[in-house]
Design a protein around this motif. Structure first.
Motif, mmCIF file in Angstrom:
data_model
loop_
_atom_site.group_PDB
_atom_site.id
_atom_site.type_symbol
_atom_site.label_atom_id
_atom_site.label_comp_id
_atom_site.label_asym_id
_atom_site.label_seq_id
_atom_site.Cartn_x
_atom_site.Cartn_y
_atom_site.Cartn_z
ATOM 1 N N PRO A 1 22.272 97.146 96.046
ATOM 2 C CA PRO A 1 21.692 97.066 94.695
ATOM 3 C C PRO A 1 22.529 96.177 93.796
ATOM 4 C CG PRO A 1 22.699 99.214 95.081
ATOM 5 C CD PRO A 1 22.688 98.511 96.393
ATOM 6 N N HIS A 2 21.852 95.274 93.089
ATOM 7 C CA HIS A 2 22.569 94.305 92.256
ATOM 8 C C HIS A 2 22.130 94.361 90.801
ATOM 9 C CE1 HIS A 2 24.040 90.459 90.692
ATOM 10 N NE2 HIS A 2 24.884 90.457 91.705
ATOM 11 N N GLY A 3 20.841 94.511 90.553
ATOM 12 C CA GLY A 3 20.331 94.584 89.188
ATOM 13 C C GLY A 3 19.352 95.726 89.044
ATOM 14 N N ILE A 4 19.169 96.190 87.814
ATOM 15 C CA ILE A 4 18.225 97.277 87.535
ATOM 16 C C ILE A 4 17.617 97.039 86.159
ATOM 17 C CG2 ILE A 4 19.990 98.806 86.552
ATOM 18 C CD1 ILE A 4 18.543 101.156 87.965
ATOM 19 N N HIS A 5 16.339 97.395 86.018
ATOM 20 C CA HIS A 5 15.617 97.154 84.765
ATOM 21 C C HIS A 5 14.648 98.299 84.526
ATOM 22 C CE1 HIS A 5 12.970 95.343 81.790
ATOM 23 N NE2 HIS A 5 11.968 95.328 82.626
ATOM 24 N N VAL A 6 14.574 98.761 83.286
ATOM 25 C CA VAL A 6 13.616 99.787 82.880
ATOM 26 C C VAL A 6 12.531 99.117 82.055
ATOM 27 C CG1 VAL A 6 13.291 101.979 81.686
ATOM 28 C CG2 VAL A 6 15.465 101.508 82.844
ATOM 29 N N GLY B 1 15.981 94.340 103.181
ATOM 30 C CA GLY B 1 16.658 93.744 102.043
ATOM 31 C C GLY B 1 16.012 92.497 101.471
ATOM 32 N N HIS B 2 16.710 91.914 100.480
ATOM 33 C CA HIS B 2 16.252 90.717 99.767
ATOM 34 C C HIS B 2 14.927 90.985 99.051
ATOM 35 C CE1 HIS B 2 19.351 88.249 101.771
ATOM 36 N NE2 HIS B 2 19.033 88.915 102.857
ATOM 37 N N ILE C 1 11.305 101.966 86.953
ATOM 38 C CA ILE C 1 12.648 101.504 87.283
ATOM 39 C C ILE C 1 12.547 100.429 88.363
ATOM 40 C CG2 ILE C 1 14.977 102.234 87.899
ATOM 41 C CD1 ILE C 1 13.655 103.705 85.450
ATOM 42 N N TRP C 2 13.025 99.233 88.049
ATOM 43 C CA TRP C 2 13.016 98.114 88.986
ATOM 44 C C TRP C 2 14.435 97.906 89.514
ATOM 45 C CZ3 TRP C 2 8.487 94.843 89.406
ATOM 46 C CH2 TRP C 2 7.445 95.180 88.532
ATOM 47 N N VAL C 3 14.587 97.901 90.832
ATOM 48 C CA VAL C 3 15.905 97.741 91.438
ATOM 49 C C VAL C 3 15.900 96.483 92.307
ATOM 50 C CG1 VAL C 3 17.676 98.770 92.898
ATOM 51 C CG2 VAL C 3 16.285 100.225 91.415
ATOM 52 N N VAL C 4 16.913 95.649 92.104
ATOM 53 C CA VAL C 4 17.059 94.407 92.854
ATOM 54 C C VAL C 4 17.988 94.638 94.035
ATOM 55 C CG1 VAL C 4 17.769 91.987 92.738
ATOM 56 C CG2 VAL C 4 16.769 93.087 90.722
ATOM 57 N N ASP C 5 17.490 94.368 95.241
ATOM 58 C CA ASP C 5 18.308 94.459 96.448
ATOM 59 C C ASP C 5 18.756 93.048 96.817
ATOM 60 O OD1 ASP C 5 19.507 94.892 98.872
ATOM 61 O OD2 ASP C 5 17.812 95.972 99.773
ATOM 62 N N CYS C 6 19.963 92.704 96.388
ATOM 63 C CA CYS C 6 20.496 91.372 96.638
ATOM 64 C C CYS C 6 20.782 91.146 98.122
ATOM 65 C CB CYS C 6 21.775 91.174 95.823
ATOM 66 S SG CYS C 6 22.580 89.582 96.031
ATOM 67 N N SER C 7 21.163 92.213 98.813
ATOM 68 C CA SER C 7 21.570 92.094 100.226
ATOM 69 C C SER C 7 22.662 91.043 100.391
ATOM 70 C CB SER C 7 20.361 91.752 101.111
ATOM 71 O OG SER C 7 19.365 92.732 100.985
ATOM 72 N N CYS C 8 23.547 90.981 99.405
ATOM 73 C CA CYS C 8 24.579 89.946 99.379
ATOM 74 C C CYS C 8 25.958 90.506 99.674
ATOM 75 C CB CYS C 8 24.578 89.234 98.025
ATOM 76 S SG CYS C 8 24.569 90.338 96.593
ATOM 77 N N THR C 9 26.061 91.789 99.997
ATOM 78 C CA THR C 9 27.350 92.387 100.350
ATOM 79 C C THR C 9 27.174 93.319 101.530
ATOM 80 O OG1 THR C 9 27.062 94.313 98.898
ATOM 81 C CG2 THR C 9 28.117 92.369 97.937
ATOM 82 N N GLY C 10 28.236 93.508 102.283
ATOM 83 C CA GLY C 10 28.265 94.562 103.286
ATOM 84 C C GLY C 10 27.721 94.207 104.637
ATOM 85 N N GLY C 11 26.589 93.504 104.697
ATOM 86 C CA GLY C 11 25.996 93.188 105.983
ATOM 87 C C GLY C 11 25.533 94.437 106.719
ATOM 88 N N THR C 12 25.372 94.308 108.008
ATOM 89 C CA THR C 12 24.951 95.434 108.842
ATOM 90 C C THR C 12 25.910 95.571 110.012
ATOM 91 O OG1 THR C 12 23.498 93.985 110.118
ATOM 92 C CG2 THR C 12 22.523 95.150 108.254
ATOM 93 N N TRP D 1 15.752 85.203 98.488
ATOM 94 C CA TRP D 1 17.010 85.144 99.196
ATOM 95 C C TRP D 1 18.127 85.456 98.198
ATOM 96 C CZ3 TRP D 1 17.849 85.727 104.051
ATOM 97 C CH2 TRP D 1 19.154 85.572 104.541
ATOM 98 N N GLN D 2 18.686 86.652 98.347
ATOM 99 C CA GLN D 2 19.738 87.149 97.482
ATOM 100 C C GLN D 2 19.345 87.097 95.991
ATOM 101 O OE1 GLN D 2 23.359 85.058 98.669
ATOM 102 N NE2 GLN D 2 23.632 86.460 100.385
ATOM 103 N N PRO D 3 18.311 87.849 95.603
ATOM 104 C CA PRO D 3 17.964 87.942 94.186
ATOM 105 C C PRO D 3 19.026 88.730 93.413
ATOM 106 C CG PRO D 3 16.693 89.526 95.438
ATOM 107 C CD PRO D 3 17.449 88.697 96.447
ATOM 108 N N ASN D 4 19.160 88.439 92.143
ATOM 109 C CA ASN D 4 20.198 89.048 91.314
ATOM 110 C C ASN D 4 19.673 89.939 90.198
ATOM 111 O OD1 ASN D 4 22.473 87.747 92.565
ATOM 112 N ND2 ASN D 4 21.822 85.849 91.593
ATOM 113 N N ALA D 5 18.555 89.559 89.574
ATOM 114 C CA ALA D 5 18.124 90.258 88.362
ATOM 115 C C ALA D 5 16.610 90.210 88.245
ATOM 116 C CB ALA D 5 18.760 89.623 87.124
#
Length: 350
Positions: A103-108, A139-140, A114-125, A168-172
């Protein structure tokens, strides 16, 4: 006398009038806030992971956070990553377990979804057993939840996409008054990386894309956060370019470019057009922008003048530090979501 008068006039100009890529750092401003640590209470046995996603509920006092499951990724966790805290910091709702990788961004939105952005830009699998079937893509994506955690919509295909596909790796993500959905995409500063803003209608149909990777006018590098002011202008935190773009949300004509809020990772504009900009990557974290201090700069979305600064207490951390995400409640309390320090801090006026 004429020289003195010109100097006085220059010093009286608003900060925005002096804004430019080579401007002096805006570091020495008053900090009118006290820091409160440990305000938000997690369940027994659970610790904070990295978080950059924080927003305030439409009640003006509850706080939503999406955190990375006690680590820097939820890829290997089934913990609920979307958390709601009441005005006293008590956890009152949680959901999203196993659904969001990073999770990278969140918006109400205006309907309290509730909107949650899954950047999938950390951690990997985890490594995949070569003899096991390939896992389904993940992800993404961006997930729209109801306030009780029901999935109402997903944007983007699982596993991500580039160019004519997304994301691809959304932020917000942020929604406009007419229901249009704006997404900032791109988490890399490599030449040719994805860097754009996409606009969808309220049903999720793509209407427009704008921007490409670069350092020039109308280009982007890691567009990291989005906000609207009271006039309906769209503010884009162009983090990799150390600037804030103000654009017409329909045509994407660039109306102004500001540098005085530094290298912005998180952005919030309240109903009075007070602008809060979180810089988690200047100083020792990013030597090319090393003269600027990390922290939260506060100023006016109308004039661009910066009036206050909450500095990062860490002098020389090796990686991201202080708040990356920022939100402000109706009483003016600030919430900073921290990736490096794995914390949610509250800032209250002195």
């Amino acid at each position: 006398m004429r020289t003195i008068a010109l100097l006085l006039l220059t010093s009286a100009l608003p900060v925005a009038a002096q804004s430019g890529p080579g401007m002096p750092p805006v570091n020495d401003l008053p900090n009118p806030y006290n820091t409160v640590e440990g305000w938000a209470k997690l369940p027994n046995g659970r610790t904070w992971g990295s978080t950059s996603a924080v927003a305030v509920d439409n009640d003006g006092k509850s706080v939503w956070v999406a955190e990375r499951c006690g680590a820097n990724s939820c890829a290997q966790s089934s913990l609920p990553s979307v958390l709601k805290f009441d005005a006293n910091g008590n956890l009152v709702k949680s959901f999203g377990g196993g659904m969001i990788m990073s999770p990278h961004g969140i918006h109400v939105d205006r309907d309290n979804n509730i909107w949650v952005v899954d950047c999938s830009c950390t951690g990997g699998t985890a490594p995949i057993d070569p003899n096991a079937p390939a896992p389904p893509p993940r992800g993404h994506q961006i997930v729209k939840f109801s306030p009780d955690g029901r999935v109402l919509m997903t944007l983007g295909k699982a596993g991500g996409g580039r160019d004519s596909s997304f994301f691809w790796q959304p932020n917000a993500v942020i929604t406009a008054a007419n229901g249009d959905i704006y997404v900032a995409e791109g988490h890399s500063s490599r030449a040719g990386a994805t860097a754009r803003v996409l606009v969808f209608d309220k049903n999720g149909t793509l209407k427009k894309t704008w921007g490409s990777w670069g350092k020039g006018d109308g280009q982007l590098d890691q567009p990291h956060a989005l906000a609207f002011d009271s006039r309906g202008r769209l503010f884009i935190a162009d983090r990799g370019n150390d600037r804030l773009l103000i654009v017409n949300p329909t045509t994407f004509e660039v109306l102004d470019t500001w540098y005085q809020f530094s290298r912005i990772s998180g952005l919030w504009i309240d109903k009075n057009d007070v602008l809060y900009a979180a810089d988690s990557e200047s100083g020792s974290v990013n030597p090319p922008h090393g003269a600027w201090k990390r922290g939260i700069r506060i100023g006016s979305a109308r004039t661009g003048q910066v009036t206050a600064f909450i500095p990062d207490p860490a002098p020389k951390p090796p990686s991201t530090s202080s708040a990356e995400g920022v939100a402000v409640d109706a009483a003016g309390n600030i919430y900073g979501a921290e990736v490096g320090d794995r914390a949610l801090k509250r800032y209250v006026k002195k």
